[in-house]
Design a protein around this motif. Sequence first.
Motif, PDB file in Angstrom:
ATOM      1  N   ALA A 163       0.864  -1.175   0.000  1.00  0.00           N
ATOM      2  CA  ALA A 163       0.000   0.000   0.000  1.00  0.00           C
ATOM      3  C   ALA A 163       0.902   1.227   0.000  1.00  0.00           C
ATOM      4  CB  ALA A 163      -0.917   0.011   1.209  1.00  0.00           C
ATOM      5  N   VAL A 164       0.800   2.044  -1.027  1.00  0.00           N
ATOM      6  CA  VAL A 164       1.696   3.194  -1.203  1.00  0.00           C
ATOM      7  C   VAL A 164       0.864   4.467  -1.310  1.00  0.00           C
ATOM      8  CG1 VAL A 164       3.453   4.244  -2.662  1.00  0.00           C
ATOM      9  CG2 VAL A 164       3.419   1.757  -2.358  1.00  0.00           C
ATOM     10  N   ASN A 165       1.261   5.484  -0.559  1.00  0.00           N
ATOM     11  CA  ASN A 165       0.602   6.789  -0.597  1.00  0.00           C
ATOM     12  C   ASN A 165       1.460   7.812  -1.317  1.00  0.00           C
ATOM     13  OD1 ASN A 165      -1.537   5.845   0.879  1.00  0.00           O
ATOM     14  ND2 ASN A 165      -1.202   7.174   2.651  1.00  0.00           N
ATOM     15  N   LEU A 166       0.853   8.582  -2.195  1.00  0.00           N
ATOM     16  CA  LEU A 166       1.429   9.818  -2.705  1.00  0.00           C
ATOM     17  C   LEU A 166       0.710  10.943  -1.987  1.00  0.00           C
ATOM     18  CD1 LEU A 166       3.109  11.569  -4.646  1.00  0.00           C
ATOM     19  CD2 LEU A 166       1.255  11.321  -6.320  1.00  0.00           C
ATOM     20  N   ASN A 167       1.468  11.737  -1.219  1.00  0.00           N
ATOM     21  CA  ASN A 167       0.898  12.785  -0.377  1.00  0.00           C
ATOM     22  C   ASN A 167       1.275  14.161  -0.912  1.00  0.00           C
ATOM     23  OD1 ASN A 167       0.122  10.851   1.944  1.00  0.00           O
ATOM     24  ND2 ASN A 167       2.310  10.491   1.709  1.00  0.00           N
ATOM     25  N   LEU A 168       0.297  15.020  -1.070  1.00  0.00           N
ATOM     26  CA  LEU A 168       0.498  16.407  -1.493  1.00  0.00           C
ATOM     27  C   LEU A 168      -0.058  17.297  -0.395  1.00  0.00           C
ATOM     28  CD1 LEU A 168      -0.780  15.977  -5.165  1.00  0.00           C
ATOM     29  CD2 LEU A 168       1.596  15.893  -4.371  1.00  0.00           C
ATOM     30  N   SER A 169       0.794  18.136   0.213  1.00  0.00           N
ATOM     31  CA  SER A 169       0.385  18.888   1.396  1.00  0.00           C
ATOM     32  C   SER A 169       0.769  20.358   1.293  1.00  0.00           C
ATOM     33  CB  SER A 169       1.036  18.291   2.658  1.00  0.00           C
ATOM     34  OG  SER A 169       0.622  16.960   2.866  1.00  0.00           O
ATOM     35  N   ALA A 170       0.035  21.180   2.042  1.00  0.00           N
ATOM     36  CA  ALA A 170       0.328  22.613   2.136  1.00  0.00           C
ATOM     37  C   ALA A 170       0.063  23.078   3.560  1.00  0.00           C
ATOM     38  CB  ALA A 170      -0.524  23.405   1.157  1.00  0.00           C
ATOM     39  N   ALA A 171       0.860  24.031   4.026  1.00  0.00           N
ATOM     40  CA  ALA A 171       0.713  24.604   5.370  1.00  0.00           C
ATOM     41  C   ALA A 171       0.703  26.120   5.278  1.00  0.00           C
ATOM     42  CB  ALA A 171       1.845  24.140   6.276  1.00  0.00           C
ATOM     43  N   ILE A 172      -0.037  26.736   6.194  1.00  0.00           N
ATOM     44  CA  ILE A 172      -0.087  28.195   6.285  1.00  0.00           C
ATOM     45  C   ILE A 172       0.216  28.595   7.725  1.00  0.00           C
ATOM     46  CG2 ILE A 172      -1.503  30.263   6.035  1.00  0.00           C
ATOM     47  CD1 ILE A 172      -3.175  28.795   3.981  1.00  0.00           C
ATOM     48  N   ALA A 173       1.186  29.481   7.902  1.00  0.00           N
ATOM     49  CA  ALA A 173       1.498  30.029   9.220  1.00  0.00           C
ATOM     50  C   ALA A 173       0.540  31.179   9.497  1.00  0.00           C
ATOM     51  CB  ALA A 173       2.943  30.487   9.277  1.00  0.00           C
ATOM     52  N   ILE A 174      -0.507  30.904  10.269  1.00  0.00           N
ATOM     53  CA  ILE A 174      -1.490  31.942  10.587  1.00  0.00           C
ATOM     54  C   ILE A 174      -0.835  33.042  11.408  1.00  0.00           C
ATOM     55  CG2 ILE A 174      -3.730  32.405  11.615  1.00  0.00           C
ATOM     56  CD1 ILE A 174      -3.824  30.568   9.166  1.00  0.00           C
ATOM     57  N   THR A 175      -0.044  32.634  12.392  1.00  0.00           N
ATOM     58  CA  THR A 175       0.787  33.549  13.177  1.00  0.00           C
ATOM     59  C   THR A 175       2.144  32.873  13.358  1.00  0.00           C
ATOM     60  OG1 THR A 175       0.250  32.633  15.371  1.00  0.00           O
ATOM     61  CG2 THR A 175      -1.278  34.265  14.453  1.00  0.00           C
ATOM     62  N   ASP A 176       3.034  33.544  14.095  1.00  0.00           N
ATOM     63  CA  ASP A 176       4.334  32.931  14.355  1.00  0.00           C
ATOM     64  C   ASP A 176       4.218  31.698  15.248  1.00  0.00           C
ATOM     65  OD1 ASP A 176       5.540  34.842  12.835  1.00  0.00           O
ATOM     66  OD2 ASP A 176       6.141  36.109  14.541  1.00  0.00           O
ATOM     67  N   ARG A 177       3.094  31.546  15.932  1.00  0.00           N
ATOM     68  CA  ARG A 177       2.919  30.438  16.863  1.00  0.00           C
ATOM     69  C   ARG A 177       1.847  29.430  16.462  1.00  0.00           C
ATOM     70  NH1 ARG A 177       5.580  30.970  21.615  1.00  0.00           N
ATOM     71  NH2 ARG A 177       6.438  33.029  22.136  1.00  0.00           N
ATOM     72  N   PHE A 178       1.107  29.697  15.421  1.00  0.00           N
ATOM     73  CA  PHE A 178       0.002  28.808  15.054  1.00  0.00           C
ATOM     74  C   PHE A 178      -0.040  28.605  13.546  1.00  0.00           C
ATOM     75  CE2 PHE A 178      -4.456  27.910  13.961  1.00  0.00           C
ATOM     76  CZ  PHE A 178      -4.675  26.792  14.761  1.00  0.00           C
ATOM     77  N   SER A 179      -0.135  27.334  13.147  1.00  0.00           N
ATOM     78  CA  SER A 179      -0.206  27.006  11.724  1.00  0.00           C
ATOM     79  C   SER A 179      -1.224  25.904  11.497  1.00  0.00           C
ATOM     80  CB  SER A 179       1.164  26.552  11.201  1.00  0.00           C
ATOM     81  OG  SER A 179       1.602  25.370  11.868  1.00  0.00           O
ATOM     82  N   VAL A 180      -1.723  25.843  10.268  1.00  0.00           N
ATOM     83  CA  VAL A 180      -2.657  24.785   9.870  1.00  0.00           C
ATOM     84  C   VAL A 180      -2.151  24.165   8.583  1.00  0.00           C
ATOM     85  CG1 VAL A 180      -4.647  25.830  10.993  1.00  0.00           C
ATOM     86  CG2 VAL A 180      -4.125  26.410   8.614  1.00  0.00           C
ATOM     87  N   GLY A 181      -2.583  22.934   8.349  1.00  0.00           N
ATOM     88  CA  GLY A 181      -2.145  22.249   7.145  1.00  0.00           C
ATOM     89  C   GLY A 181      -3.231  21.364   6.580  1.00  0.00           C
ATOM     90  N   LEU A 182      -3.127  21.088   5.290  1.00  0.00           N
ATOM     91  CA  LEU A 182      -4.106  20.271   4.581  1.00  0.00           C
ATOM     92  C   LEU A 182      -3.365  19.439   3.542  1.00  0.00           C
ATOM     93  CD1 LEU A 182      -7.154  19.665   4.002  1.00  0.00           C
ATOM     94  CD2 LEU A 182      -7.050  21.502   2.291  1.00  0.00           C
ATOM     95  N   GLY A 183      -3.806  18.196   3.359  1.00  0.00           N
ATOM     96  CA  GLY A 183      -3.139  17.336   2.392  1.00  0.00           C
ATOM     97  C   GLY A 183      -4.108  16.444   1.651  1.00  0.00           C
ATOM     98  N   ALA A 184      -3.718  16.064   0.441  1.00  0.00           N
ATOM     99  CA  ALA A 184      -4.455  15.092  -0.369  1.00  0.00           C
ATOM    100  C   ALA A 184      -3.634  13.813  -0.468  1.00  0.00           C
ATOM    101  CB  ALA A 184      -4.740  15.662  -1.757  1.00  0.00           C
ATOM    102  N   ILE A 185      -4.323  12.674  -0.498  1.00  0.00           N
ATOM    103  CA  ILE A 185      -3.665  11.374  -0.523  1.00  0.00           C
ATOM    104  C   ILE A 185      -4.170  10.580  -1.721  1.00  0.00           C
ATOM    105  CG2 ILE A 185      -3.229   9.234   0.739  1.00  0.00           C
ATOM    106  CD1 ILE A 185      -4.122  10.756   3.298  1.00  0.00           C
ATOM    107  N   ILE A 186      -3.240  10.052  -2.483  1.00  0.00           N
ATOM    108  CA  ILE A 186      -3.556   9.068  -3.517  1.00  0.00           C
ATOM    109  C   ILE A 186      -2.965   7.743  -3.047  1.00  0.00           C
ATOM    110  CG2 ILE A 186      -3.334   8.418  -5.941  1.00  0.00           C
ATOM    111  CD1 ILE A 186      -2.788  11.390  -6.536  1.00  0.00           C
ATOM    112  N   GLN A 187      -3.811   6.746  -2.812  1.00  0.00           N
ATOM    113  CA  GLN A 187      -3.365   5.480  -2.229  1.00  0.00           C
ATOM    114  C   GLN A 187      -3.566   4.323  -3.218  1.00  0.00           C
ATOM    115  OE1 GLN A 187      -5.315   3.055   1.237  1.00  0.00           O
ATOM    116  NE2 GLN A 187      -3.809   4.448   2.168  1.00  0.00           N
ATOM    117  N   ARG A 188      -2.469   3.610  -3.490  1.00  0.00           N
ATOM    118  CA  ARG A 188      -2.479   2.433  -4.349  1.00  0.00           C
ATOM    119  C   ARG A 188      -2.251   1.197  -3.484  1.00  0.00           C
ATOM    120  NH1 ARG A 188      -4.308   0.128  -9.016  1.00  0.00           N
ATOM    121  NH2 ARG A 188      -2.907  -1.549  -9.695  1.00  0.00           N
ATOM    122  N   THR A 189      -3.155   0.226  -3.566  1.00  0.00           N
ATOM    123  CA  THR A 189      -3.056  -0.988  -2.769  1.00  0.00           C
ATOM    124  C   THR A 189      -3.061  -2.207  -3.685  1.00  0.00           C
ATOM    125  OG1 THR A 189      -4.211   0.037  -0.910  1.00  0.00           O
ATOM    126  CG2 THR A 189      -4.124  -2.359  -0.936  1.00  0.00           C
TER     127      THR A 189
END
Length: 460
Positions: A163-189
């Motif tokens: 089972a192999v994942n290709l992961n594409l992700s992005a992060a945003i630094a909302i402030t110097d102390r807080f960040s959020v991130g989101l990713g997409a996964i393509i999974q081959r099994t």
Amino acid sequence: MQNGFMRVTALALGIAGALTLGNAHASGFQIRENSVKNLGRANSGTAVARGDASVVSNNPAAMVNIDRATVQTDVSLIDLDAEFTGGGNTALPTPPAAPLNGNNGGDPGDLTAVPALAAVFPLSGGLDKVTVGVSVDAPFGLATEYDPNWVGRYHAIESDVKAVNLNLSAAIAITDRFSVGLGAIIQRTEVTLSNAIDFGTAVCTRSAATPAASVANCLNPAYPFRPQANDGSVSVTGDDTSFGWRVGMQWRPTDRLTIGAAHRSEIDHELSGEADFTVPGNVAAIPTIAAGYGDTPVNAPFTTPSVTTVSVQYDFSDSFRMMADWQGTDWHSLQAVQIFRDAGGILGNEPFQWKDTNYYAVGAEWDFSPAFTLRAGVARDESPTNDTYRTPRLPDNERMLYSIGATWNVSEALTVDAAYTRISIDSPTINNIHSSSNSTLSGRFEGHADLIGIAAQYRF
């Protein structure tokens, strides 16, 4: 009825059971080895890791910890050492049952390499608060093989899962102390498995009008079809590509405390493939038997579980820090596997009744010098299986992990990591489990696993 049961078991255990057999380094069929740094801490601090590109997969929000374009490659070598002790009986309609012959199967786990690759790219200009990343890793999988003549050959011989994942992700630094991130996964099994079929029992138990006469045929040395005297086999393959997602956050409430959390979604698959049978010539000459064992296309819905991780890191000084992780895996998605013919109709249902599990880890790092960092950790990993439904394709149980590791900063741009983990496994038992040939198997597995990892990272 028996023919249908055999095909149900072959694919159901192949899709769900084979994914877990021998997977001694994580509970169920989960693989956590996408970072050698994490391996050296017993996988603590995975959602807040600094200077580790594996956060693309583990918590995209933590990519903001990397301030330069970074490429990282990790390889973990997994060596399972396991041994089965026990026996079983063939499926005669009434006693006396014939005992299964064969050896203990040998060591089913060969040395297996689990690679991972990750790259992180902080953006600039108007997008200087954004970091993007890509990674490839193996979140699930195993490769095990028993001796073809072992006592449990009707339950399992070969199990190979990728089972192999290709992961594409992005992060945003909302402030110097807080960040959020989101990713997409393509999974081959992809799944491949095999097991033997006891055609001798299948024929002799159906060769007479009464159960007593069937038993007499099965126990008659002169009868050409007897238990374990006319073995065939089945090999099942299946594959699918599907999609999922992950989200994450990271918060530094103080200069020394960092908290991270991430969630990876369930991924629904519709595995499709073939069940290929090898039938002895004398059995193939019996139309009423051979007709039920023809090669056939099959499919099964299957869901890989969601995973939620919470990490905490506290820096006691500039050179010493500790981490802790809790990870919950929602194995309730694997209550059963239903198998369908492509031509229509359900073949049956294979129960698993797995429970959700928790993983607890504590680790520490010490910057021994500007060139070297030392790390260690310990973890407890729960098992989703239970004594009622555990099968020899998934002899899983609770385990403890003990890890050490180190980083060598070769230069400002290049680092090299190494780690070792020893896994001790509570001995799982197998009791009265029906195989593809309706035989039973009872016994105990004893084993442990050794993991060795090496990695390199280059910062541009």
